[in-house]
Write an enzyme that holds these catalytic residues in place. Structure first.
Site, PDB file in Angstrom:
ATOM      1  N   CYS A 382      14.034  23.006  -2.325  1.00 33.98           N
ATOM      2  CA  CYS A 382      14.744  23.720  -1.262  1.00 33.98           C
ATOM      3  C   CYS A 382      15.090  22.775  -0.114  1.00 33.98           C
ATOM      4  O   CYS A 382      15.941  21.915  -0.299  1.00 33.98           O
ATOM      5  CB  CYS A 382      13.960  24.947  -0.817  1.00 33.98           C
ATOM      6  SG  CYS A 382      15.054  26.219  -0.174  1.00 33.98           S
ATOM      7  N   HIS A 508      13.187  27.633  -5.785  1.00 34.06           N
ATOM      8  CA  HIS A 508      11.748  27.325  -5.747  1.00 34.06           C
ATOM      9  C   HIS A 508      11.152  27.535  -7.142  1.00 34.06           C
ATOM     10  O   HIS A 508      10.765  28.661  -7.469  1.00 34.06           O
ATOM     11  CB  HIS A 508      11.028  28.271  -4.784  1.00 34.06           C
ATOM     12  CG  HIS A 508      11.362  28.072  -3.346  1.00 34.06           C
ATOM     13  ND1 HIS A 508      10.513  27.439  -2.474  1.00 34.06           N
ATOM     14  CD2 HIS A 508      12.456  28.418  -2.622  1.00 34.06           C
ATOM     15  CE1 HIS A 508      11.061  27.409  -1.271  1.00 34.06           C
ATOM     16  NE2 HIS A 508      12.235  28.000  -1.336  1.00 34.06           N
ATOM     17  N   GLU A 510       8.333  26.834  -8.146  1.00 32.96           N
ATOM     18  CA  GLU A 510       6.887  27.090  -8.092  1.00 32.96           C
ATOM     19  C   GLU A 510       6.549  28.580  -8.186  1.00 32.96           C
ATOM     20  O   GLU A 510       5.465  28.951  -8.643  1.00 32.96           O
ATOM     21  CB  GLU A 510       6.276  26.482  -6.822  1.00 32.96           C
ATOM     22  CG  GLU A 510       6.659  27.140  -5.484  1.00 32.96           C
ATOM     23  CD  GLU A 510       7.956  26.599  -4.887  1.00 32.96           C
ATOM     24  OE1 GLU A 510       8.763  26.020  -5.642  1.00 32.96           O
ATOM     25  OE2 GLU A 510       8.159  26.785  -3.672  1.00 32.96           O
TER      26      GLU A 510
HETATM   27  N1  GLN Z   1      15.803  25.672   5.889  1.00 30.43           N
HETATM   28  C1  GLN Z   1      16.524  25.593   4.679  1.00 30.43           C
HETATM   29  C2  GLN Z   1      17.494  26.753   4.501  1.00 30.43           C
HETATM   30  O1  GLN Z   1      17.327  27.779   5.112  1.00 30.43           O
HETATM   31  C3  GLN Z   1      15.585  25.496   3.485  1.00 30.43           C
HETATM   32  C4  GLN Z   1      14.688  26.681   3.295  1.00 30.43           C
HETATM   33  C5  GLN Z   1      13.528  26.413   2.382  1.00 30.43           C
HETATM   34  O2  GLN Z   1      13.150  25.249   2.175  1.00 30.43           O
HETATM   35  N2  GLN Z   1      12.913  27.448   1.854  1.00 30.43           N
HETATM   36  O3  GLN Z   1      18.436  26.662   3.735  1.00 30.43           O
END
Ligand code: GLN
Length: 539
Positions: A382, A508, A510
């Site tokens: 992410c 994600h 995970e």
């Molecule tokens: N801050 C970033 C976004 O909002 C990544 C979010 C995250 O890593 N879950 O796109």
């Protein structure tokens, strides 16, 4: 079979691991062929934990249907392979919101709206909601907080009423703490007695007590607790600290907790639970002697639960590869060009963590540049993936001011930018791109090979995206956009094929990694880590 309702409450102190006990019970019942689900009721007023920062509440878990949930739902999924949904995590805030919405609609026909019966009725409805489908034999409801908290009173009152209404179709498992006083050399039962008394004062008689303890509780002490608490002696179970939470289901089974539950709820007990695959996992764990060193770069590394699902996914991947995981938590704010070699030098592979906001971001870029230049296997998740793209754009595309508009709205090169549909959103809660989305992978990519598939579905939680205006330039410069959402054409996965494993995922991976079905992506990453380890030690 009628749905049975099992309530799990906790006493004395928080953090005893109600989530692990609930998950272990579900794991055992599922291994006996029962259809099980688990839900968590959290007594705080936030609608969901999505707006809570990790200092308050650890990791925010995301369900496939896009709910920002308590991290215990992560345990539920990892232990049972069930898919939780927004119906599996209810907060006081959500209960109040629906009661207030009903009041505004006039549903209460002019009545005074009160905690009892209106709030408690709403809680009861939510407890039973999962049962209506007929999909489950057992619904396990974990009540967050500690008996005696003001916040949990309406939930416990609802449990009392449900016990009364449901009779044998319900039961209560109460978790307490048995401290060991070193100076006296004794285990103390008084806190347990008090917490059961507290529960009884609220009209709830627990059927099973699970004693959390650092030292084994002798049989005579357990009998004493049984006597004082009106619980059958064999229903006083101990849960002594173990080296891994994944042993807990077996520890519970050794003390017949699953059988006690079946007897209490009058369910047939047919032989033994089939834990063969679970045992195989533990076997891998016990056999592993060689280590694998993974560094996790993030800004919340000092918090125990902030990266829970990532840690568990790494542990599962290492275990199936017969390695002991040595996880090095690296604070992104502390990484500088001068110390990066020292901080990451020992790592066989590096994970760059998700996150929000500017803090620690420079350290992530520094770590990523080091990994890229030294061909250290790297997984960016992410924000970690977004940082990979930014670092690549700055250094390889020669766009020194490239950034995400999250960090610098004025950047001349917004390689990571807000999605069009996000631009008009001002409310914070539940408004990100959340939940599972399909992703198509390029067949020749490392990631497709790791998954063994070209179509996958993984969970998201972010607002910003790779800006497709830069896609071609990135591709030409060696960063391949190998995963894409088929509908929106948003880039979900990048990798640098020239390196051994330099992969970033906008999603994600995970969240979907469980003991019995571990993440293929983490498995691929772990293999690269182990190959790197082998190379380092043979040259
Ligand atoms: N801050 C970033 C976004 O909002 C990544 C979010 C995250 O890593 N879950 O796109």
């Amino acid at each position: 079979m009628d749905t049975k309702y099992l309530f799990v409450t906790g006493g004395v102190v928080s953090s005893l691991g109600k989530g692990i006990i609930s998950s272990s019970i579900a794991c055992l019942l599922k291994a006996r062929g029962y259809r099980v689900t688990i839900q968590k009721f959290d007594p705080y007023i936030n609608i969901d934990p999505g707006t809570l920062n990790p200092y308050e509440h650890g990791e925010c878990y995301v369900t496939a249907d896009g709910h920002e949930a308590d991290l215990d739902l992560g345990h539920y999924e990892r232990f049972t392979d069930i898919k939780t949904t927004r119906a599996n995590n209810i907060t006081t805030g959500r209960i109040y919101r629906s009661v207030i919405d009903k009041e505004r609609r006039g549903d209460y026909l002019g009545k005074t709206v009160q905690i009892v019966p209106h709030i408690t009725d709403e809680i009861k409805r939510a407890v039973k909601a999962l049962g209506h489908s007929g999909d489950f034999d057992f619904i396990i409801t974990e009540i967050g907080g500690v008996v005696g908290d003001i916040e949990s009173l309406p939930f416990l009152e609802a449990v009392r009423q449900l016990r009364w209404e449901l009779g044998d179709r319900s039961m209560v498992v109460h978790l307490t703490y048995v401290p060991y006083i070193a100076a006296a050399g004794e285990l103390k039962t008084k806190p347990t007695q008090h917490s059961v008394k507290k529960l009884q004062e609220l009209g709830i008689q627990p059927d099973v007590l699970v004693l959390r303890t650092e030292h084994p509780v002798p049989a005579d002490v357990r009998r004493k607790i049984a006597l004082f608490c009106n619980v059958a002696p064999d229903a006083v179970i101990q849960s002594v600290d173990v080296d891994t939470i994944y042993r807990v289901p077996l520890k519970m089974h050794e003390q017949h907790l699953d059988r006690i539950i079946l007897h209490k709820t009058r369910c047939p007990e047919d032989g033994e639970p089939d834990m063969s695959r679970w045992l195989k996992f533990l076997d891998h764990m016990d056999r592993a002697t060689d280590t694998v060193d993974i560094a996790l770069v993030g800004k919340y590394v000092e918090l125990q639960d902030a990266y829970k699902s990532i840690e568990e996914a790494l542990f599962q991947a290492a275990t199936y590869a017969d390695r002991k995981l040595r996880l090095h938590m690296v604070h992104s704010e502390k990484v500088t060009p001068d110390n990066v070699a020292e901080l990451l030098g020992e790592a066989d592979a590096v994970v760059v963590a998700p996150g929000f906001g500017q803090r620690g971001i420079e350290g992530k870029f520094t770590a990523l540049r080091y990994c890229r230049e030294h061909d250290v296997p790297t997984l960016g998740i992410c924000l970690g993936m977004q940082c990979m793209v930014i670092e690549y754009a700055r250094d390889v595309l020669d766009l020194p001011e490239a950034n995400s508009t999250e960090m610098n709205p004025q950047t001349p090169d917004p390689v990571i930018d807000l999605m069009e549909e996000q631009k008009s959103i001002s409310a914070m809660g539940g408004t990100m791109r959340l939940g599972a989305y399909e992703c198509r992978l390029r067949p020749e990519s490392r990631v497709a090979r790791a998954y063994g598939s070209q179509v996958i579905s993984e969970r998201h939680r972010h607002r910003f995206e790779l800006n497709n205006d830069y896609r071609e330039r990135l591709e030409r410069a060696g960063m391949a956009c190998v995963g894409e959402n088929p509908g929106s054409h948003l880039v979900e996965v990048v990798e640098v094929p020239a390196l051994r494993w330099y992969v970033g995922t906008q999603y994600h991976p995970e969240y979907s990694s469980t003991v019995l079905s571990p993440s293929p992506l983490f498995a691929g990453f772990m293999k690269a880590a182990i190959d790197n380890h082998t190379d380092k030690h043979t040259h």
